[in-house]
Scaffold this motif. Structure first.
Motif, PDB file in Angstrom:
ATOM      1  N   TYR A  84       0.807  -1.211   0.000  1.00  0.00           N
ATOM      2  CA  TYR A  84       0.000   0.000   0.000  1.00  0.00           C
ATOM      3  C   TYR A  84       0.845   1.268   0.000  1.00  0.00           C
ATOM      4  O   TYR A  84       0.352   2.350  -0.253  1.00  0.00           O
ATOM      5  N   ASP A 100      -0.976   3.510  -2.605  1.00  0.00           N
ATOM      6  CA  ASP A 100      -2.055   2.937  -3.390  1.00  0.00           C
ATOM      7  C   ASP A 100      -3.359   3.523  -2.856  1.00  0.00           C
ATOM      8  O   ASP A 100      -3.816   3.157  -1.776  1.00  0.00           O
ATOM      9  N   ASP A 101      -3.918   4.461  -3.588  1.00  0.00           N
ATOM     10  CA  ASP A 101      -5.148   5.141  -3.150  1.00  0.00           C
ATOM     11  C   ASP A 101      -6.361   4.220  -3.094  1.00  0.00           C
ATOM     12  O   ASP A 101      -7.369   4.558  -2.483  1.00  0.00           O
ATOM     13  N   HIS A 102      -6.264   3.058  -3.724  1.00  0.00           N
ATOM     14  CA  HIS A 102      -7.405   2.145  -3.787  1.00  0.00           C
ATOM     15  C   HIS A 102      -7.191   0.901  -2.925  1.00  0.00           C
ATOM     16  O   HIS A 102      -7.878  -0.098  -3.093  1.00  0.00           O
TER      17      HIS A 102
END
Length: 111
Positions: A84, A100-102
């Motif tokens: 992440y 990792d924005d998602h």
């Protein structure tokens, strides 16, 4: 990890010439479940995929993008779905990180 690069920049810079750094890459992993071995991912596999691939290489030859620390951090995050965040330190004071924005875990549970 040692590696060289030269940056393709829109302005004149000494970084446009081939040069090297002793890089440090920190990878942050998380999962809602551990694997059968009690890990998110064995660090051996992380090290092999990143350090084993890049160490003592010319990043311009190994990576399909302008090898800035920021782009390398994004590339590291993309290598493992459990990653992440990555921090890439090319030298003292020159540090980049990517997220990792998602990522499927709430941010307050992450470092």
């Amino acid at each position: 990890m040692a590696g060289s690069h030269q940056l393709n920049l829109s302005y004149e810079s000494k970084c446009s010439r081939l040069h090297g750094h002793n890089w440090t890459i920190t990878v942050f992993l998380a999962s809602t479940k551990l694997n059968a071995d009690g890990m998110v991912v064995d660090y051996k596999h992380i090290k092999q995929a990143i350090h084993g691939y890049l160490d003592h290489g010319n990043f311009n030859d190994l990576l399909p993008f302008n090898p800035t620390a920021e782009n390398i951090a994004e590339w590291v995050v993309e290598q493992f779905p459990e990653c992440y965040k990555a921090i890439v330190r090319e030298s003292d004071g020159n540090v980049a990180q990517a997220f990792d924005d998602h990522f499927p875990i709430e941010p307050e549970y992450l470092l």
